[in-house]
Design a protein around this motif. Structure first.
Motif, PDB file in Angstrom:
ATOM      1  N   VAL A  44       0.914 -33.896 -19.025  1.00  0.00           N
ATOM      2  CA  VAL A  44       1.814 -34.807 -19.023  1.00  0.00           C
ATOM      3  C   VAL A  44       1.296 -36.345 -18.621  1.00  0.00           C
ATOM      4  O   VAL A  44       1.613 -37.409 -19.120  1.00  0.00           O
ATOM      5  CB  VAL A  44       2.767 -34.243 -17.848  1.00  0.00           C
ATOM      6  CG1 VAL A  44       3.991 -35.410 -17.213  1.00  0.00           C
ATOM      7  CG2 VAL A  44       3.437 -32.989 -18.321  1.00  0.00           C
ATOM      8  N   ALA A  45       0.304 -36.490 -17.737  1.00  0.00           N
ATOM      9  CA  ALA A  45      -0.401 -37.724 -17.193  1.00  0.00           C
ATOM     10  C   ALA A  45      -0.962 -38.390 -18.586  1.00  0.00           C
ATOM     11  O   ALA A  45      -0.977 -39.639 -18.929  1.00  0.00           O
ATOM     12  CB  ALA A  45      -1.596 -37.450 -16.269  1.00  0.00           C
TER      13      ALA A  45
ATOM     14  N   ARG B 146      -0.243 -37.835 -21.625  1.00  0.00           N
ATOM     15  CA  ARG B 146       0.929 -38.097 -22.784  1.00  0.00           C
ATOM     16  C   ARG B 146       1.592 -39.419 -22.374  1.00  0.00           C
ATOM     17  O   ARG B 146       1.539 -40.241 -22.957  1.00  0.00           O
ATOM     18  CB  ARG B 146       2.073 -37.081 -22.699  1.00  0.00           C
ATOM     19  CG  ARG B 146       3.073 -37.446 -23.726  1.00  0.00           C
ATOM     20  CD  ARG B 146       2.647 -37.543 -25.178  1.00  0.00           C
ATOM     21  NE  ARG B 146       3.789 -37.734 -25.956  1.00  0.00           N
ATOM     22  CZ  ARG B 146       4.145 -38.976 -26.448  1.00  0.00           C
ATOM     23  NH1 ARG B 146       3.305 -39.864 -26.429  1.00  0.00           N
ATOM     24  NH2 ARG B 146       5.224 -39.082 -27.367  1.00  0.00           N
ATOM     25  N   MET B 147       1.704 -39.852 -20.851  1.00  0.00           N
ATOM     26  CA  MET B 147       2.398 -41.040 -20.478  1.00  0.00           C
ATOM     27  C   MET B 147       1.195 -42.130 -20.759  1.00  0.00           C
ATOM     28  O   MET B 147       1.652 -43.100 -21.058  1.00  0.00           O
ATOM     29  CB  MET B 147       2.506 -40.798 -18.959  1.00  0.00           C
ATOM     30  CG  MET B 147       3.554 -39.794 -18.557  1.00  0.00           C
ATOM     31  SD  MET B 147       5.057 -39.999 -19.554  1.00  0.00           S
ATOM     32  CE  MET B 147       5.878 -41.539 -18.932  1.00  0.00           C
ATOM     33  N   GLU B 148      -0.246 -41.810 -20.503  1.00  0.00           N
ATOM     34  CA  GLU B 148      -0.963 -42.869 -20.795  1.00  0.00           C
ATOM     35  C   GLU B 148      -1.242 -43.261 -22.321  1.00  0.00           C
ATOM     36  O   GLU B 148      -1.127 -44.367 -22.621  1.00  0.00           O
ATOM     37  CB  GLU B 148      -2.442 -42.206 -20.316  1.00  0.00           C
ATOM     38  CG  GLU B 148      -3.573 -43.156 -20.456  1.00  0.00           C
ATOM     39  CD  GLU B 148      -3.404 -44.714 -19.624  1.00  0.00           C
ATOM     40  OE1 GLU B 148      -3.827 -45.639 -20.145  1.00  0.00           O
ATOM     41  OE2 GLU B 148      -2.663 -44.546 -18.618  1.00  0.00           O
TER      42      GLU B 148
ATOM     43  N   LYS C  82       1.263 -43.150 -24.298  1.00  0.00           N
ATOM     44  CA  LYS C  82       2.706 -43.869 -24.550  1.00  0.00           C
ATOM     45  C   LYS C  82       2.238 -45.358 -24.049  1.00  0.00           C
ATOM     46  O   LYS C  82       2.699 -46.352 -24.948  1.00  0.00           O
ATOM     47  CB  LYS C  82       3.559 -43.292 -23.743  1.00  0.00           C
ATOM     48  CG  LYS C  82       4.453 -42.137 -24.221  1.00  0.00           C
ATOM     49  CD  LYS C  82       5.538 -41.875 -23.530  1.00  0.00           C
ATOM     50  CE  LYS C  82       6.206 -40.721 -24.046  1.00  0.00           C
ATOM     51  NZ  LYS C  82       7.573 -40.290 -23.260  1.00  0.00           N
ATOM     52  N   LYS C  83       1.634 -45.698 -22.949  1.00  0.00           N
ATOM     53  CA  LYS C  83       1.182 -47.057 -22.672  1.00  0.00           C
ATOM     54  C   LYS C  83       0.245 -47.695 -23.633  1.00  0.00           C
ATOM     55  O   LYS C  83       0.301 -48.732 -23.880  1.00  0.00           O
ATOM     56  CB  LYS C  83       0.526 -46.888 -21.305  1.00  0.00           C
ATOM     57  CG  LYS C  83       1.359 -46.541 -20.129  1.00  0.00           C
ATOM     58  CD  LYS C  83       0.936 -46.557 -18.767  1.00  0.00           C
ATOM     59  CE  LYS C  83       1.699 -46.144 -17.815  1.00  0.00           C
ATOM     60  NZ  LYS C  83       0.759 -45.849 -16.619  1.00  0.00           N
TER      61      LYS C  83
END
Length: 121
Positions: free
Chosen positions: A99-100, A102-104, A106-107
């Protein structure tokens, strides 16, 4: 991300994420230019039915070409989303960090700016 950093994303995954951001931006820009209702619908005066701040004009609805374009854009967004989620890179990331990561991604995959091309529309 704890065991890896943003530079560890494969180039093809970064490219897919950038394409996904582009597709979303083009879709939002295209929708903003369309009538407010997909089907023809009568508008209303402020305060008549809903708490809008101004009158809502009649909507002519979307043309068949506009509906096809929106459908095509959604199909592209779905295909790109699947390609990002199913990328082999995720098998190398520890489950508790996905999850972390994937969020990274996206950024990292955000377009740097500039005008959005509507050539696909």
């Amino acid at each position: 991300m704890t065991s890896s950093n943003a530079t560890s994303f494969p180039d093809d995954l970064l490219k897919l994420q950038e394409e996904l951001h582009r597709a979303h931006a083009e879709h939002r820009a295209y929708l903003a230019k369309l009538p407010w209702s997909v089907e023809p619908m009568k508008g209303w005066a402020r305060g008549e039915r809903y708490s809008h701040r101004e009158d809502v004009p009649d909507s002519p609805g979307w043309t068949s070409e506009e509906k096809e374009t929106v459908d095509r854009m959604w199909a592209e967004i779905r295909e790109l989303s699947i390609a990002v989620v199913d990328h082999p890179h995720w098998a190398t990331v520890p489950r508790e960090e996905v999850v972390a990561a994937r969020m990274e991604l996206k950024k990292q995959g955000r377009p740097t700016g500039g005008p959005v091309s509507l050539e696909a529309a």
